[in-house]
Design an enzyme around this catalytic site. Structure first.
Site, short mmCIF file in Angstrom:
data_model
loop_
_atom_site.label_atom_id
_atom_site.label_comp_id
_atom_site.label_asym_id
_atom_site.label_seq_id
_atom_site.Cartn_x
_atom_site.Cartn_y
_atom_site.Cartn_z
CD GLU A 19 -2.85 -1.20 0.06
OE1 GLU A 19 -3.15 -0.11 -0.50
OE2 GLU A 19 -3.24 -2.30 -0.36
CG ASP A 45 2.49 -7.05 -5.87
OD1 ASP A 45 1.96 -6.62 -4.84
OD2 ASP A 45 1.93 -7.86 -6.64
#
Length: 410
Positions: free
Chosen positions: A277, A358
């Site tokens: 995030e 990611d």
């Protein structure tokens, strides 16, 4: 072009979109029983995989019935003069065009909500209940409905009324003012959604001092990220499914963790999810998404301004008296193919952003705990591990678990 021709174009768009959607659903369903890729063998055991297959099949069949009903009802409403009937009814309340528009959309939204509620109820209290996901009570279900309607009436009705008022004053240039209003509203909601809207539906509490908060703070400091607002939301109030999201920017930025996420994952895995995030923030994905949304809104409003005064829009829906509100409905139906194309672009962009987030988590923290976290989250939500490529391309805003895992290990 005549109103009749435009009518048939609208009908064709609705039917073609429905057919394409059902073809994609059917293609995806054919892969429900595919063998799980070797990299994902540890996600489900045999019993869990059978349960996931049953869940996918149940949702697929439910989706076919609910979407068929929705499309059939829409077509019948158009073909049998439903919009004309509602427009005439709305005009009995007032001569003011803004009031007429609000009553018009109020009737349609209220009727639509009544007809969709049984499907929503069945989805929540039968399907989700059967597979162990549902935690929603009847009271919460009803309150959510009431709050949603009130929020739509106040916010949606207010913006609609303002846009129609501006249209009356400025005519063909209204789209610029409407664009500015919607842009300001979008920025405001991005900043304060978690503070103003979420509390209407969920309870948020600051993450208490603990080893988890210490690990999160330690990670945030290591990447130079000032993160003071970490909240836990009572997602378990409605479902066992877990999630986490980043919202706001500047002094209003915050991370929200579902309590189900905290219960399902190890601390190291939660930090990895949070690192993902943070990656969205560091890579400015929130800003890019906001800018893209604003630009698409501007394009849509500009095209709308070209056609909204043409009475063919209202006549195509069988409404004799042309108005902004009926023209808006017709335009929305005609604009659907363009919306589908922009949706494809936005989904593709979103998948690229997920890879980047990611990668950020992998480079600044660790790949392995993020992989195990993703596996657990997919397992606990009975996710489809073998979706059809075309279905992923059209509908997925995130890469598949297999795609994300291979990227993280690459």
């Amino acid at each position: 072009m005549t109103a009749t021709t435009l009518f048939y174009i609208i009908i064709a768009i609705i039917i073609v979109n429905f057919i394409i959607d059902k073809i994609l659903d059917a293609l995806n369903a054919k892969h429900f029983n595919d063998a799980i890729p070797n990299e994902l063998k540890d996600v489900y055991d045999d019993a869990e995989y059978k349960k996931s297959q049953a869940y996918k099949l149940t949702n697929y069949k439910f989706g076919v019935w609910s979407s068929t009903f929705s499309v059939a009802l829409t077509l019948a409403f158009i073909c049998f003069g439903g919009f004309e009937y509602v427009d005439v009814l709305a005009r009995r309340f007032s001569d003011n065009s803004i009031v007429i528009a609000l009553v018009f959309f109020g009737i349609i939204m209220f009727g639509s909500d009544i007809l969709s509620t049984p499907f929503s109820y069945y989805k929540t209290f039968v399907i989700e209940e059967r597979f162990g996901f549902n935690k929603t009570t009847i009271k919460t279900f009803i309150l959510d409905k009431v709050k949603g309607v009130l929020m739509m009436a106040v916010i949606g009705g207010g913006i609609l009324a303002l846009i129609i008022y501006i249209f009356q004053l400025t005519q063909q240039h209204f789209w610029l003012y409407a664009w500015a209003i919607i842009t300001i509203f979008s920025v405001f909601m991005n900043m304060f959604y978690a503070k103003l809207i979420v509390p209407l539906f969920n309870k948020q509490t600051p993450l208490e001092e603990s080893s988890l908060r210490h690990k999160i703070s330690e990670y945030a400091q290591s990447v130079g990220f000032n993160l003071e607002k970490i909240f836990v939301i009572d997602g378990s109030k409605r479902s066992t499914k877990a999630n986490a999201y980043f919202s706001g920017f500047g002094n209003e930025k915050r991370v929200t963790l579902y309590d189900t996420l905290i219960n399902d994952l190890e601390e190291e895995e939660i930090v990895a999810v949070l690192a993902h995030e943070v990656g969205h923030y560091k890579r400015k994905h929130i800003i890019y998404n906001l800018v893209a949304s604003v630009l698409l809104t501007g394009l849509t409003l500009y095209v709308l301004s070209i056609f909204i005064t043409n009475p063919l829009l209202s006549n195509a829906l069988g409404v004799s008296t042309h108005s902004f509100h009926v023209g808006l409905v017709a335009f929305g139906l005609l604009y659907a193919p363009i919306s589908e194309i922009t949706g494809l672009v936005m989904n593709w962009l979103s998948r690229q952003f997920e890879y980047q987030a990611d990668d950020y988590a992998k480079n600044t923290y660790k790949a392995l705990p993020l992989i195990t976290a993703l596996k657990k989250l997919n397992k606990n939500s009975l996710s489809n591990l073998t979706p059809h490529k075309a279905y992923v391309f059209v509908h997925y805003s995130h890469p598949t678990l297999l795609q994300r895992m291979r990227n993280l290990l690459g």
